[in-house]
Each structure stands twice: as structure tokens, then as C-alpha cells.
Design a protein around this motif. Sequence first.
Motif, short mmCIF file in Angstrom:
data_model
loop_
_atom_site.label_atom_id
_atom_site.label_comp_id
_atom_site.label_asym_id
_atom_site.label_seq_id
_atom_site.Cartn_x
_atom_site.Cartn_y
_atom_site.Cartn_z
N PRO B 232 0.81 -1.23 0.00
CA PRO B 232 0.00 0.00 0.00
C PRO B 232 0.84 1.27 0.00
N GLU B 233 1.99 1.25 0.71
CA GLU B 233 2.82 2.47 0.76
C GLU B 233 3.37 2.78 -0.63
N THR B 234 3.77 1.71 -1.34
CA THR B 234 4.31 1.92 -2.69
C THR B 234 3.22 2.46 -3.60
N ILE B 235 2.02 1.87 -3.49
CA ILE B 235 0.93 2.35 -4.34
C ILE B 235 0.69 3.82 -4.05
N ALA B 236 0.65 4.16 -2.75
CA ALA B 236 0.38 5.56 -2.38
C ALA B 236 1.44 6.49 -2.96
N ARG B 237 2.71 6.04 -2.93
CA ARG B 237 3.77 6.90 -3.43
C ARG B 237 3.58 7.17 -4.93
N TYR B 238 3.27 6.10 -5.66
CA TYR B 238 3.11 6.29 -7.10
C TYR B 238 1.84 7.06 -7.44
N VAL B 239 0.80 6.88 -6.61
CA VAL B 239 -0.42 7.66 -6.84
C VAL B 239 -0.10 9.14 -6.69
N ARG B 240 0.69 9.46 -5.65
CA ARG B 240 1.05 10.86 -5.46
C ARG B 240 1.85 11.39 -6.64
N GLY B 241 2.75 10.56 -7.13
CA GLY B 241 3.53 10.96 -8.30
C GLY B 241 2.64 11.23 -9.51
#
Lengths: 252, 480
Positions: B232-241
Motif C-alpha cells: 500500500p505504501e508503494t501504491i500511495a507513493r506512485y499515486v502521489r507521483g
Amino acid sequence: MANHAINPVLAELRERIGQLEGGPQRARQVLPFGVAQIDRALPGGGLLFGALHEIAGGGGGTVDGAAAALFVAGVAARTPGRVLWCMTRPDLFFPSVSQAGLHPDRVVFCESDREEEVLSAMEEGLSFGGLAAVVGELVRLPMNASRRLQLAAEKTGAMAIVLRRWRRQNEASDYGQPTASTTRWRISTLPSQRLPVAGVGRARWLAELMRVKAGECAEFEIGAPDAKGRICLLPTAVDRADQTARWRSLAG
Amino acid sequence: MPADKPLVVIARSGSKRWICAADQSALKLGLRIGTAASKAQAMVADLLMVDAAPAEDAAALERLALWALRQYSPVVALDGADGLVMDIEGADHLHGGEARLISGLVNRLRGHGLTARAAVADTWGAAHALARVLAAETTVVPVGEVKRAVADLPILALRLPAEIVKGLRVLGIDTVGQLSAMARAPLTLRFGPEPARRLDQMFGRLAEPIEPIRTPELVEVAKNFAEPIGAPETIARYVRGLVGQLSARLAQNGLGARRCDLFIHRVDNTRQHLRAGLAKPVRDPQRLSKLLCERIETIEPGFGIERMALVAVLAEPLEERQVASTLIEEAVADITPLVDILGNRGHRLFRVAPVASDVPERSVRRIAATAPDIGEAWPVKWPRPTRLLANPERIEVIALLPDQPPAVFTWRGKRRKVVRADGPERIFGEWWLRPREFQAVRDYFVVEDELGERYWVYRAGDGIDPQTGSHLWFVHGVFA
């Protein structure tokens, strides 16, 4: 304020404890009722902003919560800014609330399907900032949930008001359970103010301050909010018997 | 085009001409789809005939699909020549749930003069069949109930070629239930793999991805991953990007997003999507990513995500605005971000506004939470109850007619003696809007019982003339 004035030693101690705890840095604001007796019973001289307050009805009001809702509306009307009102049962009739001085433009309603969603909506509203008060109509208020609301309110300085409203009258015994709220009120209806002619006068309530942090319980007989949301003391316990006698004579 | 004449649409193939669509009045006269045009002309004298224009129909359907894409769901595609298919998972919360979404959709289409039928089901095949076969305007099949819901549908709804349907009918198979009960091997031997495939698609045993329509003007950014991601943290990071890229693109065009769709393509060739709706155009990356990241927990990464795409499906012009700051006045906080957050969680946010009506239940209307201030409140100074019952409840009453308040009433099984009362406040029916209420009257009383509980009761009718109402008594509200 009155408590502090009475005992300066206690006041000083409290201040020192407050500094040690490093709690909220800014001065806590209060919303006075404008009635000296009631404000004296509340530490700080009114309802604290940035704190959780619990209000319920008594008698039939445990189910419909009408008097409690109007009491809350009177409080909300005197706060500056917008109000978020969260509920699951949308039966609040706003023309009555607007008669208590709360303008419809100031209130955003949030209707949810479940109780837990009301809690989450309240918490989100409290931590948003920029709202004067967040009202939630709830059946249950567990300790953890109330603590979360209290913390969220402390952070932004918005007033959190939980309006307890049960499905059945006998479920209201739940109101004795401890919560993290700063004050706990019960508003029950009393026979309305006596008029010189037949008719229904200004609504009168028995406002029981059942619990208050750093204060003592009290009871007040108050009149319903006027057009600006202000309540007043209407202690007319003396002539109540007299009134019923008069009505009996009218009926007979 | 005169509306009172029956209207049919004529399709032609070579010299053959037949009816391919007919309106209600034509259907009533006995004209059916497939009737030869000459026969129809012989049957009905003043028949209006319009030549079919399949290309224009297809263009109109595509316009409709684009509209639905902006309004309802991130995944919309054409379904045959006469329908649309939408994947509303992850988007229905913005419309208050599945049932509200489709009834709202059908009502809006009706407002534009289109007759539509809609169905929600677990699979494309089932929804396709239910919408076309059932007479109901809207159908919602609960999750997992598809098997029961489609059992009685005719096999015509299975999207099979006409000759297979004919062949199955010869064998005496009329419904989907009968077909699904048959052994697969002989069926496949005789009709090929098609019936089994369509059945599997209908019951969700075979995936049937919807390829969504797109237009070039949509602002879209995407990210492909060399290694599938899942945390989930990785997904969140890429969503922010992605949100950062999207807002930069929006800023270039001077736009703000009103609806954002996040598409998640998984390695096993399945797709998920999230939709975030906004009350006003926004291109602030923080606000947008908060709305999307909040719902990451609903994403099932499965074996991993290989591609994420973010589309601003509905974008509106957003101009930068200068705000004057004053030292004296504290600006009223803008609550739009809060409305967006709560709205995307499925709460229904609204404000109330007065309506010029004496009838209590009609004097309040809901407006959008972010609507501009109305400025006015209810002008009535008469007492109004704090809680208004959604449906007035019958009470048993002892009262003097015509204009005395009740002396005793029984509500919800409890007998209450009236100690004080006020009234009547007479409210007339709104005959200028509703002709049926020409004589209707309600007489409202405020009554107070011995405990001080105050109620708003009314009598339907004026107490003398039976034309004005039934003279029954009701509780309509509870006073504070």
C-alpha cells in the motif's frame, strides 16, 4: 472562573499542572450561555471550544431528541462559523431550528447509513478546522470513539457535540456509561411557561448538567432558545401545582 | 413532427423494408418490430415513417457514452447497437449507491426524452440480459444472486447468433436455466463453443473485460512498472507521483479536475478502478492525492500491479484568483475540501433551503453543500416542531368539532391528556400546483400533555365539510 476565584491555591496548582502537561498551548475559548448561574457551574465560564459535549433528551426525548436538538441548535447558533451536522435519521425540521437563530446557510448536513460512519464523519469534520461546531446524532458512544472525538476537537478548537438519541426509551440507561466528554447534559421538557390566557407558552426545560470535568453537577430550569439562540432561567416551580389546578377547573 | 401520430422507423436492405423501431402509439395499433413497411402502411392510415440512420444512431450513442463516462463511471463502452455497459464498481458511492445511481440515470434520460431501462448485476452478460428482457425500468441484482435472477430469462438474451438460438429452440430449450442445466459436451459438439462461452460470461466464470471508450481531450497520465508493485505504501507513493503529473498537465491547460479516475492494471490481466469526485474544480495535488490515497485499502493488488493510469475524466476551467487579505475580517473557511472528503466516503452532504410553501413537508428542500449562500430563512413565526415525522402517524382523539383542540389523544399506544393547546393553524392545499388539493385543508394544533411534551397534531379537513378531508387526526411533529 468562579471556581478559580473561590480558591486561588487550586487555580495556581491547576495552571502549573497544565504547564507540566504541555497541553494545548493557546488559550481555550469558551462559549458562555449568558446566564450567570449556568456559566458559574462550568469551569471557564461556558461551554469549552475544542472539547466534546454530550447532550441527550429525557423521557420521550430520549427517542426523538427534539429538546436536545433545539438546545444544540441554540448553542450552535451562537458559535461563529459553519456547523457540520451528522446523522443517520434525517428528521430535523429546519424551520424550527432557524427560529432558534441558526441560519440554514451555516449548516452542512451529512447523512450516513451507519453509526460508525457518523463517527468518522464527525472526526473528519473536527480535524478539518474551519468549522465552529460539529454535531453528531448517535445512539452509542463508546469510550474509544469519544476519546478520538475529544482529541480531534482539541487539535482544531472546534466544538464537538454529540446528541445522544436512542431507539427505545429503556436503552437510555446507556447514558450512565463513562465517556471522554467534557460536559454531559440531559434536557427534559417541563410544562411550558404559564400564560395569562389559555395556550402554550415558551417551552421550558429541565437542563441537568450530569457531569462536568473539574466542576460540579447542577440542575437548571431554563426557557427554550429565543430567536438568537439564547436560553434564560425560568424557575417557576412554585406555581406548577397552581397551574394544573387552574386547568382542572377549566376542563371541569 | 406531430406527436399524436404513430411513428415508426423503417430499415431497408435492398428492396426489403421493415419496421426496426416503433413508438408507444404505433405498438398499441398492433405494429411490431420486423413488420414489413408496406403491411404497416396498409394497417395504419396516417402512419409517420422515418428512414433509419444507423450511422447517426451510433454517433448519438457514442455521445451518450461520453456523457455517461463523465457523469457516472470510469469504464463505459458501447454494448451492441442499442445499449451502454458501465462498470460502476468504485464509482457508485458518488451517487448514493447502485440503486440510486441507476434510477437517477434513467430519470435523467427520461428528462431528455429517452426511454431507457437499466440493470445492475455482477457480470456484463447478466446485466445485458436483464436490462433488455425485464419490463422494469431499473433492476438491481444483489451480489451473488445472478444465478437465480437470470434462470427464467429467454435464451435470446444470451447474445448468441440467431441460428444457434433457433437451433436451441428446436431442442425445446427456452430459458437460460434450462440451457445451463444441460451437459456441456453434446452442446458444444452441436453448436460450437459459443453457448458455453456466453453462459460462462453471464455467470462470471469467464472474465469479460470492458474496453472503455476514450476521447483525445481527456487529460491522462500513466506509469508502467518494470516490477509489479503491491504494498500500500508503494501504491500511495506512485499515486502521489501521478497526481503531481496530472495537476501539472491540468495547470498547462488552465483546467481543474471535477472527476478523477485511477485505473489499476494487474499482472493477471484484470483491472480495477477508483473514482474520486470533487464539488468544485481542483488541481491541488495534495487534495487530489488525499482523496485517492484514502481508498487504497479497497485495491486488491493480487499478484502485483503492472500499470497505473490516472485520468481527469471531467475537467473544468479553473482560473487562478487573487484573494485580498484583510486584517479586520476573519475569512470564512472554505469547506469544499471537507465536502469532497466526506462525499467520496459515501456520505450524503447537503444544505437545506426554504421553499415558499405552507405545507410543512414541502417547505424544505435540499441543496448542494457547496451551493452559494441563499441568504434567506423561513419567514414563518408560527411555532414549528423540531422533529418532523416523515409520515404523519394516525392518532385516536377525543375532540370537539369543528375548532377545538383534542382533549385526549393516543399515540403509539400511549394515552396522553392534553393540558394546554394552541390552534388551529389552518393550512390549505396548494391547488395552484396540484389540482387534487383544491379543497384540501389541514388544521394544525400545538398540544402539550401533562409531562410537558409538546406535539404538532393536525386534523385532515376543516371539521365541517367532508370534502376538505377525512377528519382523521395525525401527529406530524414533536416540539422541543
